[in-house]
Design a protein around this motif. Sequence first.
Motif, short mmCIF file in Angstrom:
data_model
loop_
_atom_site.label_atom_id
_atom_site.label_comp_id
_atom_site.label_asym_id
_atom_site.label_seq_id
_atom_site.Cartn_x
_atom_site.Cartn_y
_atom_site.Cartn_z
N GLN A 9 79.46 32.90 51.06
CA GLN A 9 78.49 33.91 50.64
C GLN A 9 77.03 33.45 50.70
OE1 GLN A 9 80.87 32.66 48.62
NE2 GLN A 9 79.90 31.73 46.83
N ARG A 10 76.79 32.14 50.73
CA ARG A 10 75.42 31.65 50.80
C ARG A 10 74.96 31.32 52.22
NH1 ARG A 10 73.25 30.76 45.70
NH2 ARG A 10 74.80 30.69 44.02
N LYS A 12 73.41 32.13 55.56
CA LYS A 12 72.42 33.18 55.79
C LYS A 12 72.63 33.91 57.11
CE LYS A 12 69.03 30.91 52.83
NZ LYS A 12 67.70 30.23 52.76
N PHE A 17 77.57 37.71 54.82
CA PHE A 17 77.28 38.62 53.70
C PHE A 17 78.29 39.76 53.65
CE2 PHE A 17 75.69 42.53 52.00
CZ PHE A 17 75.04 42.17 50.83
N ALA A 85 67.68 34.98 51.09
CA ALA A 85 68.33 34.75 49.79
C ALA A 85 67.77 35.66 48.71
CB ALA A 85 68.18 33.29 49.39
N TYR A 89 71.00 38.11 48.18
CA TYR A 89 71.93 37.54 47.20
C TYR A 89 72.18 38.47 46.01
CZ TYR A 89 71.96 32.86 49.40
OH TYR A 89 72.12 31.81 50.26
#
Length: 368
Positions: A9-10, A12, A17, A85, A89
């Motif tokens: 999930q982090r 980029k 995503f 982010a 996020y």
Amino acid sequence: MKVGILSMQRIKNYGSFLQAYGLKSILDELGADVQFVDYHPGKTLIPADGGTGVKRKVLKAIEAFQGSAPLSEKLRFINYKKNYAAKYYPYLGITEKMNYTPNVDLLVIGSDEVFNCVQNNTNVGFSPELFGQNSHAKRIISYAASFGNTNYQKLEQYGVADKVAEWLKDFDAISVRDNNSVQTVEKLTGKVPQTNLDPVLMYNFLGNNKVPTDIDEKHKYMMLYGYSGRFTVAECKKIRAYANSKGLKIYCIGGVQNCCDKYIDCDPFKVIAYFQHAECVVTDTFHGTIMSIITHRQFVSVVRQAGYGNSEKLVDLLNRLQLKNRQLPSLDLLDAKLAETINYTNTDEIIKNERVKTREYLKGWLAE
């Protein structure tokens, strides 16, 4: 039930995503209390690509500035990475604060290439946590996990096959998304895992009101979706020739390419809208292929054997969805391939049935 998702999930990019958002949304719909779980990247088993930390980021920025795309579009891409982010996020409910080993009832590892441990990406490396180690979860399963380019032979070559086998045998259930992962798990554990499709296919993004129904673009365009610089100068010339012959602009999302007319910096949901309104799509990525499919685009997936490659996952995906003929081994065939009619009838039926299968699998573990 408290459920943790341990995924990419982090990372980029839009594909990471959307698969994370899709899986979370499915679990939300099934009544789970969902949170994302982080992992500590491990040391890479093979030499790191371009170094680590700040050095890696600088080299990636330099890479984006190479090529003949307009400077304004290169700067758009850099701005996209810089602000990613902070902008996106929050949609996932994650912050800069890492969430390591929380107490949860169920830990779901996946989707994406969470088991791809023989690679040179320092954002992942060889991380035991991606195989359920050091977890405080009562139960651990995977969902549509992938070994990517890692296979049993590579695990043996780098001396980690026994470790990975031991870790996987501790899982309560294993679900993978591709045939290479099926074979690898079977070789390691002696058991055949379940197969499930990626969450971007399994979640109904087109029914989500965050995806706009229209976009404000005055030109007809083709979508070119791939990591920056992945399409060679020679390939870009052929894509440009096709675009010119059809009177199309070339819009790039995800990465900037040599033949880019415009780089689109938008939220992940609007990316799907851009796919919906494209005249056609050229991609060499897994999730670019999936977004083309769910929006019923006229598309081709460029299959690459050399370097890091993409053939394992793209060929497997297209075969599963009965769209094998969308493979493009060479850009020389671009005109002819994009002229072919795509029949999505069987594909839509497969996706419909797989959505039921996905929910049954996850619901079964939520009922435990």
